[in-house]
Design an enzyme around this catalytic site. Structure first.
Site, PDB file in Angstrom:
ATOM      1  CB  ALA A  66      -0.882  -0.018   1.239  1.00 11.26           C
ATOM      2  N   GLY A 109       0.665  -4.955   0.872  1.00  8.71           N
ATOM      3  CA  GLY A 109      -0.510  -4.994   0.001  1.00  8.71           C
ATOM      4  C   GLY A 109      -0.212  -5.621  -1.354  1.00  8.71           C
ATOM      5  CD  GLU A 112      -2.127  -7.505   2.843  1.00  7.15           C
ATOM      6  OE1 GLU A 112      -1.704  -6.372   2.502  1.00  7.15           O
ATOM      7  OE2 GLU A 112      -2.717  -7.702   3.906  1.00  7.15           O
ATOM      8  CD  GLU A 132       1.666  -5.464   5.606  1.00  8.21           C
ATOM      9  OE1 GLU A 132       2.466  -6.366   5.942  1.00  8.21           O
ATOM     10  OE2 GLU A 132       0.912  -5.546   4.625  1.00  8.21           O
TER      11      GLU A 132
HETATM   12  N1  CAA Z   1       4.640   3.279  -0.542  1.00  9.72           N
HETATM   13  C1  CAA Z   1       5.053   4.455  -1.053  1.00  9.72           C
HETATM   14  N2  CAA Z   1       6.200   4.587  -1.732  1.00  9.72           N
HETATM   15  C2  CAA Z   1       6.960   3.501  -1.877  1.00  9.72           C
HETATM   16  C3  CAA Z   1       6.593   2.260  -1.353  1.00  9.72           C
HETATM   17  C4  CAA Z   1       5.358   2.160  -0.670  1.00  9.72           C
HETATM   18  N3  CAA Z   1       4.893   0.999  -0.184  1.00  9.72           N
HETATM   19  N4  CAA Z   1       7.580   1.358  -1.640  1.00  9.72           N
HETATM   20  C5  CAA Z   1       8.509   2.030  -2.324  1.00  9.72           C
HETATM   21  N5  CAA Z   1       8.146   3.328  -2.474  1.00  9.72           N
HETATM   22  C6  CAA Z   1       8.898   4.401  -3.138  1.00  9.72           C
HETATM   23  C7  CAA Z   1      10.078   4.829  -2.303  1.00  9.72           C
HETATM   24  O1  CAA Z   1       9.679   5.739  -1.312  1.00  9.72           O
HETATM   25  C8  CAA Z   1      10.958   5.430  -3.359  1.00  9.72           C
HETATM   26  O2  CAA Z   1      10.481   6.727  -3.672  1.00  9.72           O
HETATM   27  P1  CAA Z   1      11.496   7.978  -3.706  1.00  9.72           P
HETATM   28  O3  CAA Z   1      12.438   7.670  -4.846  1.00  9.72           O
HETATM   29  O4  CAA Z   1      10.608   9.150  -3.981  1.00  9.72           O
HETATM   30  O5  CAA Z   1      12.199   8.014  -2.401  1.00  9.72           O
HETATM   31  C9  CAA Z   1      10.719   4.553  -4.577  1.00  9.72           C
HETATM   32  O6  CAA Z   1       9.479   3.892  -4.330  1.00  9.72           O
HETATM   33  C10 CAA Z   1      11.787   3.473  -4.759  1.00  9.72           C
HETATM   34  O7  CAA Z   1      11.886   2.771  -3.530  1.00  9.72           O
HETATM   35  P2  CAA Z   1      13.293   2.598  -2.758  1.00  9.72           P
HETATM   36  O8  CAA Z   1      14.219   3.717  -3.065  1.00  9.72           O
HETATM   37  O9  CAA Z   1      12.963   2.357  -1.321  1.00  9.72           O
HETATM   38  O10 CAA Z   1      13.826   1.280  -3.465  1.00  9.72           O
HETATM   39  P3  CAA Z   1      14.813   0.190  -2.850  1.00  9.72           P
HETATM   40  O11 CAA Z   1      15.175  -0.717  -3.990  1.00  9.72           O
HETATM   41  O12 CAA Z   1      15.888   0.800  -2.062  1.00  9.72           O
HETATM   42  O13 CAA Z   1      13.892  -0.648  -1.801  1.00  9.72           O
HETATM   43  C11 CAA Z   1      11.911  -1.796  -1.087  1.00  9.72           C
HETATM   44  C12 CAA Z   1      12.817  -1.397  -2.275  1.00  9.72           C
HETATM   45  C13 CAA Z   1      12.652  -2.776  -0.174  1.00  9.72           C
HETATM   46  C14 CAA Z   1      10.680  -2.480  -1.672  1.00  9.72           C
HETATM   47  C15 CAA Z   1      11.514  -0.523  -0.284  1.00  9.72           C
HETATM   48  O14 CAA Z   1      11.025   0.454  -1.194  1.00  9.72           O
HETATM   49  C16 CAA Z   1      10.463  -0.755   0.746  1.00  9.72           C
HETATM   50  O15 CAA Z   1      10.766  -1.289   1.812  1.00  9.72           O
HETATM   51  N6  CAA Z   1       9.203  -0.355   0.467  1.00  9.72           N
HETATM   52  C17 CAA Z   1       8.119  -0.450   1.411  1.00  9.72           C
HETATM   53  C18 CAA Z   1       7.644  -1.887   1.556  1.00  9.72           C
HETATM   54  C19 CAA Z   1       6.531  -1.955   2.594  1.00  9.72           C
HETATM   55  O16 CAA Z   1       6.726  -1.670   3.753  1.00  9.72           O
HETATM   56  N7  CAA Z   1       5.325  -2.360   2.155  1.00  9.72           N
HETATM   57  C20 CAA Z   1       4.166  -2.441   3.019  1.00  9.72           C
HETATM   58  C21 CAA Z   1       3.345  -1.181   2.894  1.00  9.72           C
HETATM   59  S1  CAA Z   1       2.038  -1.076   4.101  1.00  9.72           S
HETATM   60  C22 CAA Z   1       0.817  -2.077   3.524  1.00  9.72           C
HETATM   61  O17 CAA Z   1       0.906  -2.668   2.464  1.00  9.72           O
HETATM   62  C23 CAA Z   1      -0.375  -2.160   4.427  1.00  9.72           C
HETATM   63  C24 CAA Z   1      -1.475  -3.033   4.008  1.00  9.72           C
HETATM   64  O18 CAA Z   1      -1.424  -4.254   4.135  1.00  9.72           O
HETATM   65  C25 CAA Z   1      -2.701  -2.433   3.533  1.00  9.72           C
END
Ligand code: CAA
Length: 258
Positions: A66, A109, A112, A132
């Protein structure tokens, strides 16, 4: 064909393709993307010319979860009354089988979303997880329910409670993934699987999906009763007569979706 901002759609034969396309956010599921995804899937689902849907992302990410930045400041009331993910419930209920073709990250998400699909094909680059807990929340789109059903309580609990990711091989051994393929072959393989499904009788495919879904939601005895009723009812279809006649006559069936 509708123009979307965060996804791309295409029809190839009897298969509808949906590609998540927010590269700047690794296909994070914001409200626009969820709404567009639900709209595109509903349009394919309503089209009798479509027998299967393929859902994919990019080489780098199926979907990284998400959209954290969109959610961060929200209140419980906003998450309830203005639920940004409401479209995913509709997406998870389409009658048409959905093949998820997953490369790169399928996290939160994103994992999911893959689990709402019927078949998960994974590139050898795929990474699955429910991170999460590291954000101070829990999975909110089915992760605590669908993941234990897919891979068992203890492995799901380890992933949900630690936020650890698993690679494609581990996900396949655990039962989350239907099959792992080389990344370069992912879309071709997804197309083959989807074509195979789309070549079958559409009402029979709908029935098969509905009966399979019942296995996730009902007791075994209720599910078996449901299956028996659906099985019997299919003998009203021309396609059942055609399928069995084709077997007897040693030829390919010519299904008319009737
Ligand atoms: N939401 C918003 N933006 C996201 C994102 C997310 N879930 N995942 C990645 N991005 C964005 C980053 O912020 C980044 O943007 P900027 O360049 O503007 O900073 C861009 O995508 C590229 O990401 P990274 O620079 O972080 O890329 P990376 O290769 O270094 O890392 C990753 C990749 C490990 C996937 C890392 O991006 C990450 O940990 N993302 C979040 C994963 C996460 O926590 N997902 C769960 C979300 S909560 C959820 O899903 C709740 C639910 O069940 C409803």
């Amino acid at each position: 064909m509708t123009e979307y901002a965060t996804i791309r759609t295409e029809t190839r034969g009897r298969v509808g393709w949906i590609t998540l396309d927010r590269p700047e956010a690794l296909n994070a599921l914001n409200s626009t993307l969820v709404t567009e995804l639900a709209h595109a899937a509903a349009a394919f689902d309503a089209d009798e010319g479509i027998g299967c849907i393929v859902l994919t992302g990019s080489d780098r990410a199926f979907a990284a979860g998400a959209d954290i930045k969109e959610m961060e400041a929200k209140t419980p009331r906003e998450m309830t009354m203005d639920n940004p993910f409401v479209g995913l419930e509709a997406f998870s209920r389409v009658r048409t089988p959905v093949v998820a073709a997953v490369a790169g990250y399928a996290l939160g998400g994103g994992c999911e979303l893959a689990m709402t699909c019927d078949i998960i094909l994974a590139a050898d680059t795929a990474k699955f997880g429910q991170p999460e807990i590291t954000l101070g929340v829990i999975p909110g789109l089915g992760g605590t329910q669908r993941l234990p059903r897919a891979i068992g309580y203890y492995k799901a609990a380890e992933l949900v409670l630690t936020g650890r990711m698993m690679d494609a091989g581990e996900a396949e051994r655990a039962g989350l993934v239907s099959r792992v393929v080389p990344a370069a072959d992912l879309l071709e393989e997804a197309g083959k699987v989807a074509d195979a499904i789309a070549g079958k009788s559409l009402p029979v495919v709908y029935a098969a999906k509905e009966a399979l879904r019942a296995s996730l939601e009902t007791t075994a005895s209720e599910g078996l009763r449901f299956e028996k009723q659906v099985f019997s009812s299919l003998f009203a279809l021309d396609d059942q007569k055609e399928g069995m006649a084709a077997f007897r006559e040693k030829r390919a069936a010519d299904f008319r979706h009737r």
